[in-house]
Design a protein around this motif. Structure first.
Motif: not given
Length: 282
Positions: A168-170, A197-200, A278-282
């Motif tokens: 679902p994320v993809l 990849l960072p999103e997944l 998740r925190k690093s991706a924001r």
């Protein structure tokens, strides 16, 4: 318009479910009956042992070997599932091909199939006289009744967790950034590593954790293909069953309690890592 908006805001909000007090109370009751009380029973039953006896059971050479087999094979299977699950989810989301719906439905088959049936089927295939095992035997490769066979069984039951978490994320991933990167001349590998990849990573870690947790406690699909050889292919859940059959309830709960603590620590580390990603991706 302002009058209508004010009337809407002034109207008391209708809740689809009863209020917070009832839903929270039901949630706590359900959690207590289904999760907390059974887990508390482990601690209560193991109190029949003195500390020396408990430590002796927990650090017995056969018990330590069973922990090593369970944790190493579950970690290897979850790691392989993370790679293969990402690939399967990518194929299902990014490509159209005949039989896609059937292919998609087959991913969920390990959820519906009894694990013992899966174990018997895998053993029949990969034993030395099985269809695949007979082809590998001349090459010196033995899968059934080895840790490799246990890993294969755990891969089978863990793959849906990764695919259904990543898929679902993809599907919701915005492809404009990928097209922009391609327009600017970025290579496919660089685009995947820096944008996709960072999103997944968060769902991928979630799928890995679910597959790992399922693999550590798996019994039905492993008991046939493992061969149950003490110190070599004996898993911790089987050792617990052996102690229960010998009416050694305190010893069985002591082993289960150590397994529970190890699983909890592993999941805590993975969840902390997932939160950091998740925190690093924001």
């Amino acid at each position: 318009m302002n009058v209508i908006n004010a009337a809407v805001k002034a109207r008391p909000r209708r809740r689809l479910l009863p209020g917070f007090g009832i839903t929270m109370g039901f949630s706590i009751l359900y959690l207590s009956l289904v999760v907390l009380l059974p887990l508390s029973a482990l601690l209560f039953n193991s109190t029949g042992l003195s500390w020396d006896k408990f430590w002796g059971v927990a650090t017995d050479a056969r018990v330590l070997a069973s922990y090593r087999v369970s944790l190493s094979t579950a970690a290897a299977a979850a790691l392989i599932d993370a790679v293969l699950g990402l690939l399967l989810a990518w194929v299902l989301v990014r490509y159209e091909f005949p039989g896609k719906r059937i292919f998609d439905a087959l991913i969920d088959l390990p959820f519906a199939l009894p694990t013992a049936v899966a174990g018997v089927s895998l053993t029949a295939l990969y034993a030395q006289n099985g269809w695949i095992g007979s082809l590998l035997a001349p090459l010196g490769i033995k899968i059934a009744f080895t840790p490799l066979g246990i890993t294969l069984a755990l891969m089978f039951i863990g793959i849906p967790f990764v695919v259904r978490t990543v898929q679902p994320v993809l599907e919701d991933l915005d492809r404009d950034m990928e097209e922009a990167a391609a327009t600017l001349g970025a290579r496919r590998g660089r685009t995947f590593l820096r944008i996709v990849l960072p999103e997944l990573l968060p769902p991928l870690l979630t799928g890995f954790a679910l597959a790992l947790a399922r693999g550590i406690g798996e019994y039905g699909s492993v008991v046939f293909i493992s061969g149950n050889m003490p110190m070599r292919t004996e898993i911790a859940p089987l050792l617990i069953m052996s102690k229960l059959e010998q009416f050694d309830y305190a010893g069985a709960t002591a082993v289960a309690l150590i397994l529970l603590l190890l699983s909890f620590l592993l999941l805590l580390v993975i969840n902390t890592l997932q939160h950091w990603v998740r925190k690093s991706a924001r």
